[in-house]
Design a protein around this motif. Sequence first.
Motif, PDB file in Angstrom:
ATOM      1  N   GLY A 107     117.843  83.604 -66.851  1.00  0.00           N
ATOM      2  CA  GLY A 107     116.633  83.464 -67.656  1.00  0.00           C
ATOM      3  C   GLY A 107     115.447  84.245 -67.136  1.00  0.00           C
ATOM      4  N   LEU A 108     115.668  85.112 -66.154  1.00  0.00           N
ATOM      5  CA  LEU A 108     114.583  85.906 -65.596  1.00  0.00           C
ATOM      6  C   LEU A 108     114.089  86.910 -66.644  1.00  0.00           C
ATOM      7  N   ARG A 109     112.779  86.987 -66.816  1.00  0.00           N
ATOM      8  CA  ARG A 109     112.201  87.881 -67.809  1.00  0.00           C
ATOM      9  C   ARG A 109     111.379  88.960 -67.125  1.00  0.00           C
ATOM     10  N   PRO A 110     111.605  90.231 -67.466  1.00  0.00           N
ATOM     11  CA  PRO A 110     110.799  91.299 -66.875  1.00  0.00           C
ATOM     12  C   PRO A 110     109.364  91.216 -67.346  1.00  0.00           C
ATOM     13  N   VAL A 111     108.442  91.516 -66.472  1.00  0.00           N
ATOM     14  CA  VAL A 111     107.025  91.440 -66.798  1.00  0.00           C
ATOM     15  C   VAL A 111     106.630  92.676 -67.602  1.00  0.00           C
ATOM     16  N   LYS A 112     106.205  92.469 -68.828  1.00  0.00           N
ATOM     17  CA  LYS A 112     105.777  93.555 -69.703  1.00  0.00           C
ATOM     18  C   LYS A 112     104.347  93.355 -70.216  1.00  0.00           C
ATOM     19  N   ASP A 113     103.844  92.121 -70.129  1.00  0.00           N
ATOM     20  CA  ASP A 113     102.499  91.822 -70.630  1.00  0.00           C
ATOM     21  C   ASP A 113     101.546  91.632 -69.453  1.00  0.00           C
ATOM     22  N   ILE A 114     100.422  92.338 -69.488  1.00  0.00           N
ATOM     23  CA  ILE A 114      99.460  92.306 -68.391  1.00  0.00           C
ATOM     24  C   ILE A 114      98.094  91.902 -68.944  1.00  0.00           C
ATOM     25  N   VAL A 115      97.523  90.858 -68.357  1.00  0.00           N
ATOM     26  CA  VAL A 115      96.216  90.366 -68.770  1.00  0.00           C
ATOM     27  C   VAL A 115      95.230  90.629 -67.631  1.00  0.00           C
ATOM     28  N   MET A 116      94.235  91.468 -67.894  1.00  0.00           N
ATOM     29  CA  MET A 116      93.206  91.776 -66.902  1.00  0.00           C
ATOM     30  C   MET A 116      91.997  90.870 -67.131  1.00  0.00           C
ATOM     31  N   VAL A 117      91.636  90.117 -66.113  1.00  0.00           N
ATOM     32  CA  VAL A 117      90.517  89.173 -66.180  1.00  0.00           C
ATOM     33  C   VAL A 117      89.454  89.670 -65.204  1.00  0.00           C
ATOM     34  N   ILE A 118      88.315  90.134 -65.748  1.00  0.00           N
ATOM     35  CA  ILE A 118      87.324  90.860 -64.954  1.00  0.00           C
ATOM     36  C   ILE A 118      86.007  90.079 -64.916  1.00  0.00           C
ATOM     37  N   ASP A 119      85.518  89.887 -63.717  1.00  0.00           N
ATOM     38  CA  ASP A 119      84.239  89.198 -63.496  1.00  0.00           C
ATOM     39  C   ASP A 119      83.091  90.127 -63.906  1.00  0.00           C
ATOM     40  N   ASP A 120      82.209  89.636 -64.804  1.00  0.00           N
ATOM     41  CA  ASP A 120      81.012  90.423 -65.158  1.00  0.00           C
ATOM     42  C   ASP A 120      79.743  89.604 -64.948  1.00  0.00           C
ATOM     43  N   SER A 121      79.805  88.692 -63.977  1.00  0.00           N
ATOM     44  CA  SER A 121      78.636  87.856 -63.676  1.00  0.00           C
ATOM     45  C   SER A 121      77.533  88.706 -63.049  1.00  0.00           C
ATOM     46  N   GLY A 122      76.344  88.100 -62.925  1.00  0.00           N
ATOM     47  CA  GLY A 122      75.186  88.842 -62.448  1.00  0.00           C
ATOM     48  C   GLY A 122      75.343  89.404 -61.043  1.00  0.00           C
ATOM     49  N   SER A 123      76.104  88.729 -60.193  1.00  0.00           N
ATOM     50  CA  SER A 123      76.274  89.211 -58.817  1.00  0.00           C
ATOM     51  C   SER A 123      76.990  90.554 -58.748  1.00  0.00           C
TER      52      SER A 123
END
Length: 431
Positions: A107-123
């Motif tokens: 049941g191993l699934r190859p990783v094909k979907d990539i979600v980039m989560v980027i900090d854009d806070s004031g710092s």
Amino acid sequence: MQRKLNLLLLLFSLIGGAVAFVIGELMLGRLLGDWPSILVVGLYFGVVALGAGLGCLLAEMISPSLNGWSWRRRYLGLSWKLLPLSVALLLGAGTLMEFVYELNFGGLRPVKDIVMVIDDSGSMEQSDPGNSRYTAARDLVMRMDGDNRVAVLTFSDQAAVVQPLTSLGKAGNREQVTTAINTLRTTQGGTNLSGALSEALNVINGDSSSGRGAMVILLSDGVSRLDTSTELRDYVDRGIAVNTIGLSISDPSGPALLKAIAGTTGGQYYDVADANRLADIFRQIYDRLGDRTLLTERTDNTQNSPYYAALRVLSLVLIGAALGLGLGIVFDNRHLAKSFGLGGIVSGLLAGLTLEFGLGGHAFVNAMVRLLAVLLLAGVIALFTAVVPVGEGRLTRRGHGAKQPSRRPSQGYSPRGNRSSKGFRTADKDH
């Protein structure tokens, strides 16, 4: 049938293996990633067979202590013709075992979907005044394969989906994602990691496609509160790794939390002090995605899998046996094929263990591990004639040499003895 050792064959086999290693490393560096890895690995082992075969053949040509002088006089030309068959045999074995090694089981699934989560806070105005994080994200999108899908999220106090999961295989979609990234700007607010991870999971869960694995790249420079044991449970259950990047975080609790997130989900943490290095880090994360070949370190979700560890070692055992059998075919000698084949099993076992436990994260160390594995393949096979007796014994039908004249009994000859012309029997001679 004797146990004997041709030291010149051992030396030439090691030299041939070393030369093959250099050629193979050039192929890995230039072709892996551009050509199918199945073909590249097969070619690598084919070159090893060519190097070892040439070395052994030249050594026996100079000093035929294993195959005998009659082989040099009558079958040397045939051996040169059989050398390509040995190369083809190992190329096929390497390609086949690499194909099996890259299969996803259980049941191993190859990783094909990539979600980039980027900090854009004031710092981020202090941590990344040049907005290098957006440039790094854009460069990564341009680098991705066509079968990848990518999503982009930003967060401060709240998380926002900039681009939902988008296939990069469709015309114009890649430009659409990069255009969306180009519009991003630093905002004001805090660092809500919990909300960012929750929204990233919603993006993944909201997609209807099945059979695709997903991965998250989370970049932040701040400190937040997050209960990893409960809020990351869905990530763990789904097998979604979160690779975290800490950018210029002064508070030690920040890197500690990002490390915990990566460790809990099976990802890796990257500490970055200079925002200009973000493009390299993004690329490094992507390059390690799904990297699983017999010759390189496993960096996907099978990294610590005992099943794939055993499969690598078994694959090298079979490749080693094929190499030994191929060398026996080159010399057209069934006894050498047996000796070299058994030696190939042992050498493949040693080479497989060397690759499995020696490969790591450093490129130079990995190259030296592969060199040792190739030398083990070539050297142990050459030593095995001192363990398994060898002798003359063709695999193919013997060539036709000069016919021996048939003996006809001379006049007066009798099987019981020699008779004189007068018919008197003379005494048999002892031989």
